[in-house]
Scaffold this active site. Structure first.
Site, PDB file in Angstrom:
ATOM      1  N   HIS A  70       4.958 -12.577  -9.083  1.00 59.47           N
ATOM      2  CA  HIS A  70       3.922 -12.916  -7.925  1.00 59.47           C
ATOM      3  C   HIS A  70       4.736 -13.182  -6.690  1.00 59.47           C
ATOM      4  O   HIS A  70       4.313 -12.798  -5.655  1.00 59.47           O
ATOM      5  CB  HIS A  70       2.773 -13.672  -8.131  1.00 59.47           C
ATOM      6  N   ASP A 126       3.841  -9.125 -12.092  1.00 60.96           N
ATOM      7  CA  ASP A 126       2.871  -9.947 -11.373  1.00 60.96           C
ATOM      8  C   ASP A 126       1.499 -10.071 -12.205  1.00 60.96           C
ATOM      9  O   ASP A 126       0.776  -9.126 -12.430  1.00 60.96           O
ATOM     10  CB  ASP A 126       2.514  -9.492 -10.169  1.00 60.96           C
ATOM     11  N   SER A 154      -0.207 -12.522  -1.014  1.00 58.14           N
ATOM     12  CA  SER A 154      -1.000 -12.601  -1.929  1.00 58.14           C
ATOM     13  C   SER A 154      -2.258 -12.755  -0.937  1.00 58.14           C
ATOM     14  O   SER A 154      -2.487 -11.537  -0.419  1.00 58.14           O
ATOM     15  CB  SER A 154      -0.890 -14.046  -2.470  1.00 58.14           C
TER      16      SER A 154
END
Length: 563
Positions: free
Chosen positions: A527, A496, A382
């Site tokens: 995600h 995601d 991320s």
């Protein structure tokens, strides 16, 4: 940094299983009636009558959690924590706007769970959530009293007394005046303080014990996490959304983790400095030297396992890769350990939040016995993936860079996109209130994009200082990645909604033509790289799962091929 808003809660994956739909206006039922509605949900689930348990669900809840799904959820709980035994008589509640949440402690054979039932102004159930019940510290625990004194003194406005037991490192970063300023900022943002719960959660790691206190303000509830060392001094103080604090869910290793194939050692990143971070080195059994991966967290005050609800994706990666002969270093993020100290920094940027510590972790490994210094890899997830090219340039001479769900577009753009998605995910409608919220978010994003030195953090996203956004506004991950000479692996889940295939395409375009760049997507992963079905949403992050073995195999195979 401390603003608790719908946007922040969504982006940082607060633990709300079924967020309520827009509420109809009407005369609220009596508090006793609302509690009776919540109690009926619990009683009927215990009795196995899931039709009755769902009888007062609102349309959004009923669509997401019909009686048969509720029954399956209950059966799954029983499989995980054993047979139901009892429910505590004491019921606590928390009211915010037109919603009241009731908290029930359910005791099962292997674990006690806290069930949260949210009832709206019409007496309908708008949310249902289970989490491990807070573990109360022992009555004779002197550290608990030391931690509680910090809370009580802040509430009383005596910040000199609140800071009396701070370690020298904490006191150097957060003076009583800084503490007072932070507290006043809370009050300004979430209203006057109202109460603190008697129930206190605790968790011990090594010589440190952290205590979680739930503080109720007029407009929000916060969790204060106070960490006490073995000398009875305050080694950390941090405020967060209450559902993210001290989740004591037992970790169930994935099937691919061979616990006989590795050992784990406690390490410290930035050892001996004011920002010392506790970490874990997972080292394969054998002579070595081994390749090693440094795990770099996403946004938010993550622990070393990047814990989200019952899931620990970084622990999955560490144990999975170590089972295949690859060492892994993971550590608690600076904002997890030193939340208040970080918030007191007027010139805070992602360098202090993430990059400096990741580089320090790499340097630690260069001199660690059993590690091959020529085969050190950085894996960012991320925001960690977004910053991975910048980390690679600063760390130098890496064996490779792995980007998992890293964005190529600015974070400010993602926030607007995510907000639009989350506002329509319940039923596809977009109300006037939703539009007003989106307009407010967009205005904050525009102010953030144009941040200037001296701007009031209250006007910017996450209440981060202007320095944070000025730094990010000038960062181009695509151009930076093109300067990285080490091999790069980019992985992306196709489900995601936070970082999407548009970002994945950005990496592909930036690294087009490079033989040492590898790209892979996974159709059913979200995600967190956990499997799911249907439209992705934050609630699925609360379903226990593991990073699939195919992801572990792909990373291990790529490292082997580039060693």
């Amino acid at each position: 940094m401390f603003r608790i808003s719908r946007l922040v809660v969504c982006l940082l994956v607060a633990l709300v299983v079924f967020p309520p739909a827009a509420l109809a206006q009407g005369t609220p039922p009596a508090s006793d009636d609302q509690q009776a509605v919540a109690q009926a949900v619990i009683d009927n689930m215990i009795a196995g009558d899931f039709e009755a348990a769902a009888a007062n669900f609102n349309d959004s809840m009923l669509g997401a959690l019909p009686p048969d799904t509720l029954s399956q959820m209950w059966d799954t709980l029983l499989m995980q924590v054993g047979a139901f035994q009892s429910v505590d008589d004491e019921v606590t509640s928390q009211a915010q706007d037109d919603l009241t949440t009731y908290f029930f402690i359910l005791r099962f054979e292997q674990l006690a769970l806290q069930a949260s039932v949210t009832v709206d102004a019409e007496g309908q159930v708008a949310g249902l959530y289970f989490k491990p019940a807070p573990e109360a510290p022992a009555a004779d625990d002197p550290s608990a009293a030391i931690a509680r004194a910090v809370i009580d003194n802040m509430i009383a406005g005596d910040f000199e007394a609140a800071a009396a037991n701070f370690t020298d490192t904490v006191l150097a970063a957060v003076t009583p005046a800084d503490l007072e300023q932070a507290w006043n900022q809370f009050v300004q943002q979430v209203g006057p303080f109202q109460s603190v719960d008697d129930n206190v959660g605790s968790q011990t790691q090594g010589t440190l014990t952290s205590y979680a206190f739930i503080l109720h303000f007029e407009q929000a509830t916060l969790a204060a996490q106070v960490t006490v060392n073995e000398d009875g001094q305050i080694a950390g103080l941090f405020f967060t959304s209450p559902d993210t604090s001290l989740d004591n869910t037992p970790y169930e290793p994935p099937a691919y983790a061979d616990e006989s194939a590795f050992i784990e050692q406690d390490v410290a990143v930035n050892a001996g400095t004011e920002w010392e971070l506790p970490g874990t080195l997972t080292l394969p059994v054998g002579d070595g030297p081994f390749p090693v991966v440094v795990l770099v967290h996403g946004s938010g005050p993550n622990d070393r396992d990047e814990t989200v609800g019952p899931n620990k994706p970084f622990k999955d990666l560490a144990w999975g890769l170590a089972s295949q002969g690859i060492a892994v270093l993971r550590y608690d993020k600076r904002t997890n350990v030193y939340g208040v100290q970080v918030a007191a920094q007027a010139d805070f940027t992602v360098a202090e939040e993430t990059i400096d510590d990741a580089v320090a972790a790499v340097e630690l490994l260069r001199d660690t016995e059993g590690i091959d210094p020529a085969r050190i890899y950085v894996l960012g997830h991320s925001q960690g993936g977004y910053l991975a090219p910048r980390i690679a340039l600063q760390a130098e001479d890496l064996g490779g860079v792995i980007i998992m769900a890293g964005n190529t577009r600015p974070l400010t753009d993602l926030i607007v996109e995510q907000t639009k998605y989350l506002l329509t995910i319940d039923d596809g409608t977009f109300s006037d209130a939703d539009q007003a919220y989106l307009d407010d978010t967009t205005a904050t994003v525009e102010a953030t994009k144009n941040a200037q030195p001296g701007d009031d953090p209250v006007m910017l996203l996450f209440n981060a200082p202007a320095s944070y956004w000025i730094d990010l506004n000038g960062y181009d991950p695509v151009a930076t990645a093109q300067e990285v000479t080490a091999p790069i692996l980019v992985l992306q889940g196709e489900r995601d909604y936070q970082v999407t295939l548009d970002d994945f395409a950005g990496w592909q375009l930036a690294l087009e033509g490079r033989d040492d760049a590898t790209f892979k997507t996974y159709a059913d992963l979200n995600h967190l790289f956990l499997s799911g079905e249907g439209d992705p949403n934050p609630t699925e992050y609360q379903t226990p799962g593991h990073i699939p073995q195919t992801v572990i195999d792909d990373i291990a195979g790529w490292i082997t091929a580039h060693s």
